[in-house]
Scaffold this motif. Structure first.
Motif, PDB file in Angstrom:
ATOM      1  N   LYS A   1      27.426  34.562  35.151  1.00  0.00           N
ATOM      2  CA  LYS A   1      28.668  33.810  35.345  1.00  0.00           C
ATOM      3  C   LYS A   1      29.626  34.037  34.182  1.00  0.00           C
ATOM      4  N   GLN A   2      29.099  34.012  32.950  1.00  0.00           N
ATOM      5  CA  GLN A   2      29.946  34.231  31.784  1.00  0.00           C
ATOM      6  C   GLN A   2      30.562  35.636  31.817  1.00  0.00           C
TER       7      GLN A   2
ATOM      8  N   THR B   1      31.059  37.617  34.498  1.00  0.00           N
ATOM      9  CA  THR B   1      32.012  37.787  35.608  1.00  0.00           C
ATOM     10  C   THR B   1      33.276  36.984  35.358  1.00  0.00           C
ATOM     11  N   ASP B   2      33.152  35.779  34.748  1.00  0.00           N
ATOM     12  CA  ASP B   2      34.338  34.989  34.409  1.00  0.00           C
ATOM     13  C   ASP B   2      35.200  35.727  33.388  1.00  0.00           C
ATOM     14  N   ARG B   3      34.537  36.369  32.426  1.00  0.00           N
ATOM     15  CA  ARG B   3      35.259  37.102  31.385  1.00  0.00           C
ATOM     16  C   ARG B   3      36.015  38.300  32.010  1.00  0.00           C
TER      17      ARG B   3
ATOM     18  N   ALA C   1      39.042  37.068  33.964  1.00  0.00           N
ATOM     19  CA  ALA C   1      40.131  36.624  33.093  1.00  0.00           C
ATOM     20  C   ALA C   1      40.898  37.834  32.536  1.00  0.00           C
TER      21      ALA C   1
END
Length: 209
Positions: A201-202, A204-206, A209
């Motif tokens: 998750k971290q 893919t979120d990065r 963004a």
């Protein structure tokens, strides 16, 4: 420890009953729920079967068979099955056992010989057999297999991108490059599926963004 080895071996080699509820419409257009019970083969047999396409069986509501959503050739499943078979042969040879026709028979032979092992060797065998079981659990759920694009393996020394395979059905995961696995009941945080999920998750979120 001998009981644990026997339990893992049974998961790998022995058939078991599986039941699930199926809801559908009968020929009179009445909605019904029925209990569907099947005999599932051991995990090694399931892994081998996942290498080629299979067809679903007709249901009790008159629906025709449809192709299961598996790839034409599951190369990863074939590779892992071969890797397990070679590892089992290696153990049989090191213990002076006569090798047999199938990998399942060789696993059962290992179980029969485990009382002769010292504690350290038995522990090493148990660890490796659990690894085989985790590989099978991940790779036998092709319908619910998730491959996070562009996410590297979090294992130090690996870091291979696009190598993670997550079985959403049973919440297990595998890195196809280094063979590391993650499960719900991992004995340490590094092997916990929840920790891997947070990591993905971290990443893919990065990227988003």
């Amino acid at each position: 420890m001998l009981d644990q080895i026997a339990t893992v071996a049974d998961d790998l080699t022995e058939p078991h009953m599986h039941s699930e509820s199926i809801t559908g419409w009968d020929r009179n257009r009445h909605r019904k729920t029925r209990r569907w019970t099947t005999v599932q083969p051991g995990l090694l047999a399931q892994l081998h079967q996942s290498v080629i396409p299979v067809w679903s069986t007709p249901d009790d509501f008159g629906a025709s068979s449809v192709p299961a959503s598996r790839p034409p050739l599951a190369v990863e499943a074939l590779s892992r099955h071969d890797e397990i078979a070679m590892a089992v042969l290696r153990w049989c040879t090191s213990m002076g056992l006569e090798t047999r026709v199938s990998v399942e028979s060789n696993v059962r032979a290992l179980v029969g010989a485990t009382p002769k092992l010292d504690e350290e060797t038995a522990a090493a065998l148990l660890d490796e057999m659990r690894q085989w079981r985790r590989w099978c659990l991940v790779l036998t759920g092709w319908e619910q297999l998730y491959c996070p694009a562009g996410v590297p393996c979090p294992i130090v020394g690996c870091g291979m991108r696009n190598s993670l395979r997550i079985n959403l059905t049973n919440a297990t995961a595998l890195c196809r490059a280094c063979g590391s696995t993650w499960t719900k009941d991992a004995e340490d945080d590094a092997g916990a599926i929840g920790v891997l999920a947070d990591y993905i998750k971290q990443r893919t979120d990065r990227t988003a963004a």
